[in-house]
Design an enzyme around this catalytic site. Structure first.
Site, PDB file in Angstrom:
ATOM      1  N   ASP A  41       1.078  -1.048  -0.142  1.00 13.94           N
ATOM      2  CA  ASP A  41       0.160  -0.085   0.234  1.00 13.94           C
ATOM      3  C   ASP A  41       0.482   1.559  -0.171  1.00 13.94           C
ATOM      4  O   ASP A  41       0.366   1.894  -0.550  1.00 13.94           O
ATOM      5  CB  ASP A  41      -0.677  -0.406   1.060  1.00 13.94           C
ATOM      6  N   LYS A 120     -13.328 -27.043 -18.630  1.00 15.39           N
ATOM      7  CA  LYS A 120     -14.081 -25.869 -19.158  1.00 15.39           C
ATOM      8  C   LYS A 120     -14.096 -25.083 -17.056  1.00 15.39           C
ATOM      9  O   LYS A 120     -14.777 -25.342 -16.265  1.00 15.39           O
ATOM     10  CB  LYS A 120     -15.065 -26.419 -19.338  1.00 15.39           C
ATOM     11  N   LYS A 295     -11.202 -29.577 -28.685  1.00 14.89           N
ATOM     12  CA  LYS A 295     -11.485 -28.616 -29.419  1.00 14.89           C
ATOM     13  C   LYS A 295     -10.406 -29.154 -30.727  1.00 14.89           C
ATOM     14  O   LYS A 295      -9.502 -29.475 -30.748  1.00 14.89           O
ATOM     15  CB  LYS A 295     -10.748 -26.684 -29.201  1.00 14.89           C
ATOM     16  N   CYS A 432     -36.079  -7.135   9.476  1.00 12.69           N
ATOM     17  CA  CYS A 432     -37.015  -7.303  11.294  1.00 12.69           C
ATOM     18  C   CYS A 432     -36.407  -5.871  11.082  1.00 12.69           C
ATOM     19  O   CYS A 432     -34.694  -6.259  11.902  1.00 12.69           O
ATOM     20  CB  CYS A 432     -36.756  -7.966  11.492  1.00 12.69           C
TER      21      CYS A 432
HETATM   22  S1  IVH Z   1     -14.172 -21.739 -25.605  1.00 10.50           S
HETATM   23  C1  IVH Z   1     -16.249 -21.116 -29.527  1.00 10.50           C
HETATM   24  N1  IVH Z   1     -12.822 -22.874 -23.518  1.00 10.50           N
HETATM   25  O1  IVH Z   1     -17.846 -22.214 -21.411  1.00 10.50           O
HETATM   26  C2  IVH Z   1     -14.673 -20.319 -28.297  1.00 10.50           C
HETATM   27  N2  IVH Z   1     -14.888 -22.280 -23.189  1.00 10.50           N
HETATM   28  O2  IVH Z   1     -20.612 -22.468 -21.941  1.00 10.50           O
HETATM   29  C3  IVH Z   1     -15.824 -20.404 -26.761  1.00 10.50           C
HETATM   30  N3  IVH Z   1     -15.278 -21.636 -21.332  1.00 10.50           N
HETATM   31  O3  IVH Z   1     -19.146 -18.689 -22.913  1.00 10.50           O
HETATM   32  C4  IVH Z   1     -15.157 -21.354 -26.229  1.00 10.50           C
HETATM   33  N4  IVH Z   1     -13.435 -22.813 -20.170  1.00 10.50           N
HETATM   34  O4  IVH Z   1     -17.072 -18.709 -21.420  1.00 10.50           O
HETATM   35  C5  IVH Z   1     -13.654 -21.908 -24.249  1.00 10.50           C
HETATM   36  N5  IVH Z   1     -11.201 -23.320 -21.873  1.00 10.50           N
HETATM   37  C6  IVH Z   1     -12.290 -23.241 -22.184  1.00 10.50           C
HETATM   38  C7  IVH Z   1     -13.266 -22.600 -21.590  1.00 10.50           C
HETATM   39  C8  IVH Z   1     -14.554 -22.113 -22.137  1.00 10.50           C
HETATM   40  C9  IVH Z   1     -14.329 -21.984 -20.025  1.00 10.50           C
HETATM   41  C10 IVH Z   1     -16.612 -21.050 -21.101  1.00 10.50           C
HETATM   42  C11 IVH Z   1     -16.891 -19.799 -21.951  1.00 10.50           C
HETATM   43  C12 IVH Z   1     -18.009 -20.006 -23.078  1.00 10.50           C
HETATM   44  C13 IVH Z   1     -18.708 -21.116 -22.175  1.00 10.50           C
HETATM   45  C14 IVH Z   1     -19.611 -21.698 -23.060  1.00 10.50           C
END
Ligand code: IVH
Length: 675
Positions: A41, A120, A295, A432
């Site tokens: 700080d 995810k 992916k 309350c």
């Molecule tokens: S890829 C097409 N990768 O999940 C690309 N999404 O349910 C968009 N999310 O809107 C998504 N972790 O906000 C991707 N490793 C990850 C992710 C992820 C979380 C979220 C993201 C998306 C949502 C879809």
């Protein structure tokens, strides 16, 4: 002004920026703070005032830009340059096979091009625009096409680089990722809300997205949100990589955080195996995660596969695992009256096993949620506990209704005292208003006696209820009049326990003003705020004499707190209560921390490496409370270095300078604690 003075200032500002950036990196990225909060700080304030006095010193990537924006009145809408997509789900291995089959029909090479797997993250999606490598704007996902501009809030998140750290970035791009709140911070936020008498968040996601959309960036900053990046939309410039995996490398290189469990798979069989591995990691992560994203790795193939009506990509899918849900009978809905008067409904359940524990209570949040889901007493309900602290009722199983269920109506009167309980505008909570309400009084006294407050051993719910029922106490001041002779007449009191309790109550008179203030249970006054106020005003009398404005002006205290404190002390009943505490001999002052006190007084200490038993924060706290000062780098002035595992350059430097080196056990001995 001499040119050399200007040059010295510029150098000082640059040095401060570097020190602050390093401290941020250590705190947020390495999770191993190198300096104390107070030291941080101090550096921060010095840089802030230097920049305020000499605006020419301001740089667009200064860490001071991470706070200081004024609250907005509403969030502006922003249209994304490219839509923000969502993901299709697969709950079974076969659904992943079907997904690959469909893709293989649309593009060749799908089965052999390889996959990228990522965790995810269960948070809130954001899009960050970078122009020439600088953070320009950040938005929420909104409906995928139009989001909300939350730039000042996102600037407070340290995982978001204000300026990219690596070269070769497109002239204009949108980085997409997930903002989340680690469980540890989530629990802290809820603890603070509970202490301040505010409703708690049901899960980290709600707390993260609430924090992101706050109108005051200070609220966002305090929540200490984090972010993982996972994709880039290039708007102007060359492609950044040829594969998803390479793209994540580039993001890391630019200074973003990428979730570390990412991996690659060559075939679908391999994907299934790695999905199983990652699934077992999910419950152990320090943040909420709700699946694994699979992916297509090659970006050219992603482009070929494209999206389904700009909504979801064909090239990615979320493999999810059903959360642990149990079905049980909701016996009854109860209302708890908190010490601030907040009425919260909770469900008494027929005990049921859920994720390894027996659950017999669950939160129902508030009356709006109950009405919306039409939850009735006697319903069979689904209860979920997904890494979240409080089990919650998801909703009723309507098919199992037999007509005996009773719809619930939130009482318009306090169940403990009968006073009409009004709903606060814009909140789904009823309060309350009666400060003398037995429900509130009970909670209030238990809180006063609690460990974080006056710490009166042996005064928990049962005892307080007993003393209230016997008419021996009506409020906290009455505690100090209790006599052991009267207590022994009550059930479950023996001579010794009665005397111990009276002694524990007497001991509490010496507690500091900050603990007393926290114990009073003033709305919005949590532990931290109580300490700030106590240190600033020094005595309760000075605080009581302060105007609303005086209180607002205390750094770290906003107008909401100022109003709550001023309202509390302007109430004649509370003033009388304070007088009775004074007469009882309760301490109204905050001790001045003499910097020269304690076994480590006057010493400057550097911590390095991982200590076996103490976290950085704990070690810092112990050293500071023993009068020592923590420094971030080793110099000849360093008194000693405490080194743990994997200590690096600081240890080398200490050896070179001949500075004394201790291990944790020796530190503890010098602190007067046995290791
Ligand atoms: S890829 C097409 N990768 O999940 C690309 N999404 O349910 C968009 N999310 O809107 C998504 N972790 O906000 C991707 N490793 C990850 C992710 C992820 C979380 C979220 C993201 C998306 C949502 C879809």
């Amino acid at each position: 002004m001499t040119p050399s003075a200007a040059a010295a200032r510029r150098e000082r500002a640059a040095a401060l920026r570097q020190q602050i950036d390093q401290a941020n990196y250590a705190y947020y990225v390495l999770d191993a703070p190198t300096i104390s909060d107070a030291e941080y700080d101090q550096l921060f304030r010095e840089l802030q005032s230097l920049e305020a006095e000499h605006p020419e010193l301001r740089s667009p990537d200064s860490p001071t830009l991470r706070i200081g924006a004024t609250p907005a009145t509403a969030l502006a809408k922003h249209t994304h340059a490219r839509p923000m997509l969502s993901l299709a789900n697969a709950f079974l291995p076969e659904e992943l096979l079907a997904w690959e089959d469909r893709n293989a029909r649309l593009a060749s090479g799908v089965r052999t091009a390889g996959y990228a797997l990522e965790i995810k993250i269960d948070g809130a999606a954001v899009s960050l625009t970078y122009e020439d490598g600088r953070f320009l704007r950040g938005t929420t996902r909104g409906n995928g096409l139009v989001g909300e501009d939350i730039t000042p809030n996102l600037r407070t998140i340290h995982d978001i680089p204000l300026k990219l750290t690596g070269p070769n970035h497109p002239a204009l791009m949108e980085v997409r990722g997930e903002v989340y709140l680690p469980f540890r911070n989530f629990e802290r936020v809820n603890r603070e809300r509970e202490e301040a008498g505010e409703p708690v968040f049901a899960n980290p996601r709600n707390s993260a997205s609430g924090g992101l959309r706050a109108l005051d960036p200070e609220v966002t900053r305090r929540r200490r949100l984090r972010m993982f990046a996972f994709t880039v939309e290039v708007i102007e410039g060359e492609p950044v990589a040829t594969t998803q995996h390479g793209l994540l490398d580039r993001l890391e290189h630019w200074g973003f955080q990428v979730e570390p469990h990412r991996s690659r798979a060559t075939t679908m069989d391999d994907v299934q195996e790695k999905v199983a591995e990652l699934a077992s990691v999910l419950p152990r992560l320090p943040f909420a995660a709700d699946g694994v994203v699979v992916k297509v790795d090659r970006l050219s193939l992603q482009a070929e596969l494209g999206t389904i009506s700009d909504r979801e990509p064909r090239w990615a899918i979320a493999r999810k695992f059903a959360p642990e849900i149990a079905v049980t009978k909701l016996r009854k809905i109860h209302i708890n009256v908190g010490r601030t008067g907040a009425l919260s409904p909770w469900a008494e359940l027929e005990p049921v096993e859920l994720a390894g524990v027996t659950v017999s209570r669950a939160t129902l949040h508030n009356e709006d949620v109950i009405a919306q889901k039409d939850i009735r007493e006697g319903d069979w309900v689904e209860v979920v506990r997904a890494g979240e602290v409080i089990p919650q009722v998801l909703g009723p199983v309507r098919a199992r209704r037999d007509g005996t269920e009773k719809p619930f109506h939130m009482p318009h009167h306090c169940p403990a005292c009968g006073t009409p309980a009004a709903r606060v505008e814009e909140e789904a909570v009823r309060y309350c208003p009666n400060a003398a309400c037995p429900g509130r009084v009970l909670e209030g006294i238990v809180h006063y006696a609690g460990r974080g407050a006056m710490d009166i051993r042996g005064l928990g719910y049962e005892r307080v209820r007993q003393l209230l029922d016997a008419g021996l106490i009506h409020d906290i001041a009455d505690l100090y009049k209790l006599k052991a002779g009267r207590l022994v007449e009550l059930d479950r009191f023996a001579e010794q326990s009665a005397e111990q309790l009276v002694q524990a109550i007497a001991n509490s008179k010496a507690q500091s003003l900050s603990l007393l203030l926290f114990g009073l249970g003033i709305r919005h006054v949590g532990k931290q705020v109580a300490q700030t106020l106590a240190r600033h005003f020094g005595t309760l009398d000075a605080l009581m004499a302060a105007s609303r404005e005086d209180i607002d002006e205390v750094p770290g205290v906003g107008s909401t707190i100022g109003d709550a404190v001023a309202d509390f002390f302007s109430d004649a009943r509370n003033r009388r209560l304070m007088e009775r505490l004074r007469t009882a001999g309760v301490n109204f002052t905050e001790p001045h921390l003499a910097p020269g006190d304690g076994p480590l007084a006057g010493l400057t200490i550097v911590l390095t490496g991982t200590l076996p038993g103490l976290s950085r924060t704990k070690a810092t706290e112990l050293i500071e409370s023993a009068g020592g000062r923590i420094a971030s780098s080793v110099s000849k002035k360093t008194s000693f270095v405490v080194a743990g595992d994997e200590a690096g350059s600081k240890l080398d430097k200490a050896k070179k300078l001949g500075v004394e080196i201790l291990d944790e056990a020796e530190l503890l001995r010098r602190l007067g604690r046995s290791p």
